[in-house]
Design a protein around this motif. Sequence first.
Motif, short mmCIF file in Angstrom:
data_model
loop_
_atom_site.label_atom_id
_atom_site.label_comp_id
_atom_site.label_asym_id
_atom_site.label_seq_id
_atom_site.Cartn_x
_atom_site.Cartn_y
_atom_site.Cartn_z
N ILE A 7 0.86 -1.20 0.00
CA ILE A 7 0.00 0.00 0.00
C ILE A 7 0.88 1.24 0.00
CG2 ILE A 7 -1.67 1.37 1.33
CD1 ILE A 7 -2.86 -1.17 2.39
N VAL A 8 0.56 2.17 -0.87
CA VAL A 8 1.22 3.48 -0.81
C VAL A 8 0.18 4.52 -0.39
CG1 VAL A 8 2.35 5.31 -2.13
CG2 VAL A 8 3.03 2.94 -2.48
N VAL A 9 0.53 5.31 0.61
CA VAL A 9 -0.33 6.39 1.08
C VAL A 9 0.30 7.70 0.61
CG1 VAL A 9 -1.26 7.55 3.12
CG2 VAL A 9 -0.97 5.05 3.13
N LEU A 10 -0.50 8.51 -0.07
CA LEU A 10 -0.03 9.84 -0.50
C LEU A 10 -0.78 10.86 0.35
CD1 LEU A 10 -0.29 9.29 -4.38
CD2 LEU A 10 1.80 9.22 -3.00
N SER A 11 -0.06 11.58 1.22
CA SER A 11 -0.78 12.46 2.13
C SER A 11 -0.40 13.92 1.97
CB SER A 11 -0.54 12.02 3.58
OG SER A 11 0.81 12.20 3.95
N GLY A 12 -1.36 14.78 2.39
CA GLY A 12 -1.14 16.22 2.35
C GLY A 12 -1.64 16.85 3.64
N SER A 13 -1.64 18.17 3.66
CA SER A 13 -1.86 18.90 4.91
C SER A 13 -3.24 18.65 5.54
CB SER A 13 -1.67 20.40 4.67
OG SER A 13 -2.54 20.84 3.65
N GLY A 14 -4.24 18.24 4.72
CA GLY A 14 -5.57 17.96 5.28
C GLY A 14 -5.52 16.83 6.30
N LEU A 15 -4.54 15.94 6.18
CA LEU A 15 -4.42 14.83 7.12
C LEU A 15 -4.04 15.35 8.51
CD1 LEU A 15 -4.27 11.79 7.78
CD2 LEU A 15 -1.87 11.86 7.06
N SER A 16 -3.24 16.41 8.56
CA SER A 16 -2.80 16.93 9.87
C SER A 16 -3.71 18.05 10.38
CB SER A 16 -1.36 17.44 9.77
OG SER A 16 -0.48 16.38 9.49
N ALA A 17 -4.75 18.40 9.59
CA ALA A 17 -5.64 19.50 9.99
C ALA A 17 -6.31 19.21 11.33
CB ALA A 17 -6.69 19.76 8.91
N GLU A 18 -6.73 17.96 11.52
CA GLU A 18 -7.41 17.61 12.77
C GLU A 18 -6.43 17.41 13.94
OE1 GLU A 18 -10.99 14.90 11.93
OE2 GLU A 18 -9.80 14.94 10.08
N SER A 19 -5.15 17.58 13.65
CA SER A 19 -4.15 17.65 14.73
C SER A 19 -3.86 19.11 15.07
CB SER A 19 -2.85 16.95 14.30
OG SER A 19 -3.06 15.57 14.15
N GLY A 20 -4.59 20.01 14.42
CA GLY A 20 -4.46 21.44 14.72
C GLY A 20 -3.46 22.18 13.85
N LEU A 21 -2.95 21.54 12.79
CA LEU A 21 -1.98 22.22 11.91
C LEU A 21 -2.72 22.72 10.67
CD1 LEU A 21 1.04 19.76 12.25
CD2 LEU A 21 0.56 21.88 13.52
N PRO A 22 -2.41 23.94 10.22
CA PRO A 22 -3.18 24.51 9.11
C PRO A 22 -2.87 23.87 7.76
CG PRO A 22 -1.41 26.00 9.77
CD PRO A 22 -1.39 24.85 10.73
N THR A 23 -3.87 23.91 6.88
CA THR A 23 -3.66 23.50 5.48
C THR A 23 -3.12 24.72 4.73
OG1 THR A 23 -5.93 24.08 4.96
CG2 THR A 23 -5.51 21.78 5.57
N LEU A 78 -1.71 -0.03 9.24
CA LEU A 78 -1.68 -0.82 7.99
C LEU A 78 -0.46 -1.73 7.93
CD1 LEU A 78 -2.73 1.84 5.32
CD2 LEU A 78 -3.94 -0.31 5.83
N GLU A 79 0.63 -1.33 8.63
CA GLU A 79 1.87 -2.11 8.57
C GLU A 79 1.72 -3.48 9.23
OE1 GLU A 79 5.51 -0.03 9.58
OE2 GLU A 79 4.84 1.80 8.58
N THR A 80 0.62 -3.68 9.98
CA THR A 80 0.43 -5.01 10.57
C THR A 80 0.00 -6.02 9.51
OG1 THR A 80 -1.88 -4.54 11.14
CG2 THR A 80 -0.22 -4.06 12.83
N GLY A 81 -0.45 -5.54 8.35
CA GLY A 81 -0.90 -6.48 7.32
C GLY A 81 -0.25 -6.29 5.96
N TYR A 82 0.40 -5.17 5.77
CA TYR A 82 0.91 -4.84 4.43
C TYR A 82 2.33 -4.26 4.49
CZ TYR A 82 -3.98 -5.00 2.83
OH TYR A 82 -5.26 -5.40 2.52
N GLU A 83 2.97 -4.31 3.33
CA GLU A 83 4.16 -3.48 3.14
C GLU A 83 3.61 -2.08 2.84
OE1 GLU A 83 6.42 -4.50 -0.36
OE2 GLU A 83 7.56 -2.63 -0.21
N VAL A 84 4.04 -1.08 3.60
CA VAL A 84 3.46 0.26 3.45
C VAL A 84 4.54 1.30 3.22
CG1 VAL A 84 2.02 2.04 4.54
CG2 VAL A 84 1.58 -0.38 5.04
N VAL A 85 4.31 2.14 2.23
CA VAL A 85 5.19 3.30 2.03
C VAL A 85 4.31 4.54 2.09
CG1 VAL A 85 6.84 4.44 0.50
CG2 VAL A 85 6.67 1.95 0.49
N VAL A 86 4.67 5.47 2.95
CA VAL A 86 3.95 6.74 3.03
C VAL A 86 4.76 7.78 2.28
CG1 VAL A 86 3.11 8.57 4.54
CG2 VAL A 86 2.93 6.18 5.27
#
Length: 232
Positions: A7-23, A78-86
């Motif tokens: 699995i490859v996860v492609l992430s951006g600032s919206g992922l950290s928005a709910e941690s209080g960091l701005p997009t 996800l790493e408990t079941g897959y090879e994961v690259v973020v």
Amino acid sequence: MSARGKIVVLSGSGLSAESGLPTFRDSAGLWNKYSWVELASPEGWARQPEVVLAFYNERRAKAWKAEPNAAHRAIARLETGYEVVVVTQNVDALHERAGSTNVLHVHGELAYARGTGRARKRYKIDDAPIELGQKCEEGTQLRPDIVWFGEETQHMEEAREHVATADKVLVVGTSLTVHPAAGLVDSARPDAERALVSLEMDEIPRGYEYLNGKATQRVPPLVTRWLEEQAS
Ligand code: OAD
């Protein structure tokens, strides 16, 4: 195809928005409040390095205090079941702090500094501010290890290769407007399962299932489903 699935996860600032960091581009986003020309370009740095340093010093301190949210933690699971690259455009360390072990930062990292000369050695600074006059071993002014507009994105070939060999691709919290990082979505195999989580999206890339909503609400159930699939 690896037996565990990749699995490859492609992430951006919206992922950290709910941690209080701005997009960046939402109504409260950084580039609606500040000028990226002044704060995220080699020209801005040449003109007013002290302003640029202050901006990143503040963001570094804030990112250091932020906590990973349920979506970061689900991605780590996800790493408990897959090879994961973020592959992340984010400059915070919330993926790593949630437990992800294979993270490529294509736009750099707040926790590192580097010189402004030719040497590309990075220095781990964690939450420490960078001051004007602080130099690297080669004697040039330290700057944030952040990719500014007009500069080369990091780890792109490696990231592209990972996307092209993934069985599943999850895109989360990015408007897909900044290239070349945004173009990674198109490197996925046509038979790869592809999902995109976002609050808002002008155009859904071809082949992606749109999961509209907050990352903390949409990512954990998807991760649970993918882990159950792998276990069965
Ligand atoms: P943007 O601000 O362009 O996009 C953020 C996306 O996240 C939008 O599509 C929002 O709808 C979505 N979003 C916001 N809150 C969310 C939430 N709670 N859950 C899910 N989605 C949410 O930010 P990026 O795409 O990350 O580059 O911006 C890309 C690059 O532009 C950044 O890496 C940065 C900036 O200039 C550098 O600093 C080099």
